[in-house]
Design an enzyme around this catalytic site. Sequence first.
Site, PDB file in Angstrom:
ATOM      1  N   SER A 176     -23.286 -65.016  70.907  1.00  0.00           N
ATOM      2  CA  SER A 176     -24.603 -64.919  70.287  1.00  0.00           C
ATOM      3  C   SER A 176     -25.587 -65.975  70.759  1.00  0.00           C
ATOM      4  CB  SER A 176     -24.467 -65.022  68.757  1.00  0.00           C
ATOM      5  OG  SER A 176     -23.727 -63.930  68.253  1.00  0.00           O
ATOM      6  N   SER A 223     -26.315 -62.468  68.068  1.00  0.00           N
ATOM      7  CA  SER A 223     -26.982 -62.330  66.784  1.00  0.00           C
ATOM      8  C   SER A 223     -28.186 -63.245  66.643  1.00  0.00           C
ATOM      9  CB  SER A 223     -25.981 -62.637  65.659  1.00  0.00           C
ATOM     10  OG  SER A 223     -25.465 -63.953  65.775  1.00  0.00           O
ATOM     11  N   LYS A 274     -32.100 -70.591  63.425  1.00  0.00           N
ATOM     12  CA  LYS A 274     -31.468 -69.330  63.044  1.00  0.00           C
ATOM     13  C   LYS A 274     -31.157 -69.370  61.552  1.00  0.00           C
ATOM     14  CE  LYS A 274     -27.529 -66.396  64.457  1.00  0.00           C
ATOM     15  NZ  LYS A 274     -26.393 -66.315  65.409  1.00  0.00           N
TER      16      LYS A 274
END
Length: 588
Positions: free
Chosen positions: A177, A153, A79
Amino acid sequence: MNGTIPEKLTIKWLQENYRNKKLTPKEVIVEIIKRANDDANMNIWITPPSLEWIQPYLEKLNSLPIESSPLWGVPFAIKDNIDLAGIPTTAGCPEYAYTPNEHASIVKRLIEAGAIPVGKANLDQFATGLVGTRSPYGETQNSLRPELISGGSSSGSSVSVARGQAVFGLGTDTAGSGRIPALLNNLVGYKPSLGAWSTKGVVPACASLDCVTVFAHSLEEAMLVDQSARGVEETDPWSRNIPQPTSSLPDKIILPKEPLDFFGPFATEYSNAWDQVVEQLKKLDIPIEYIDTTFLSDAAAILYDGPMVAERWAAVGNFVEENPGATFPITEEVLRSGSASKYDAATVFKANHKLKAYKLKAKQLLTNAVLVMPTAGGTWTRDQVRENPIATNSDMGRYTNHCNLLDLCAVAVPAGEAAERLPFGITLFSLAEDEGLICGTAEAFAKKSDEPTTLIAVCGLHMRGLPLETQMKECRARFIREAVTAPKYQMIKLPTEPAKPGLIKQASGGGAIQLEIWEMPLSTFGGFAASIPEPLGIGKVELEDGSEVPGFICQAYAVEEAEDITALGGWRNGSEGQVPRSNVQLSK
């Protein structure tokens, strides 16, 4: 797809082929690059896979023995709020980007274990969102249905795994997330206890609540990653010594007592899927307790409707102020809510005191227990999120936001489909020190969900409340419903001790007989059937609706020495089978 490389990549498959010299890591990376190019319109990556910058990691494998490198040659996604040395970290904001000289602690450990970083994945900007649409690098599409949100996210990390562009993906989790994207892309999302995996080298959202997480195709694969990722980082002030979990079962499973809220265009399908999950949980032979879980949402409100949101503003507020227009409007709105004048030092302390009480309540309720909830109560189309970005995002966090605030560990696991290409999933929660309980329960749930079963019709002593019900329990059978045969059966009373009924299908005539339908694992069904004494056995029993299920039948020769009791209409209606209804449980 490459004919030799499956769409779903797993550690076990890759390493088996590496050891057998059927495949090389470079061949895998070349295929991943092709897949990433084919899926370019899905907005999975911010820094996509490229042989140019991945090559040094391939060369590093030459000095790592595969036997002692548990993740040797395993590609993983990162990420883009987690540092990878030499590659920009953007946190989903081009103006914020910087190029780190060092790996994040977690990335360093994985690379040392032989894993290959393949790209920096898209995310909701500054990890603020649960929808996957809040990025200037484009909305990450759902891996199964492009019109739906991918979840955030950690959107790109999850979709990269689901689309076969990584074996596992690193995400982060402050309020869900690392779990919501797992649900929406049919993956496992493992969120270890706070501090178990170091967050050094991670752009903070709420530093006191942030976790690094992993997306994988199974809990087993997630735990293989955990073995290399877990451990104290001495230079990380948030790091804690939380041992590797050992799978075990809890004393009880806790479920919400109150009706749950389901939302979005698939609310009915999600509600039905949850009902099915509850029935599956009842098969685990673990006591179930129902509690009022509204205190979880009360605790969660402290994060976004209280002063704790100020921690997000503390992390990036200066950047937002100094770079007008650089932040996504909806992201900035959320971040700026943390700078509201109503949040002063006193409100922070008051919130902390409330949170302390909620933590105590959670500890009292969850000691040696696992809480199970839907990972989300629904999902949305990307169009619906654009039209109503705040409310739709808030809905996605209803069953996730409380977790880190209450210092819980969690694992999101698949639980079938709510509809075609619409995964459903649940999350298991436990106390930080009890990660082994969520692992053991998740393993048991997956095994039970996958275990083939058969229906079986019982008409005598094996019914609920009668002497041989214990045999059904020993074979892990579960009562489903009461039923009636087609009006084609003779019931006889066999001269045995104790007396037993026999069911014989007639060519003509006969009556309708009351019975019960149970469900039994096939793994125990064979032994159960083999233990049934003559003249009884298992055959097909026709029900009143014309369907047939396996069930108890009797050989016709037994009629000669038996009493015809067809007129009773069922064994319970005779003196030997009478059991007060108040003593018969309606479900097991």
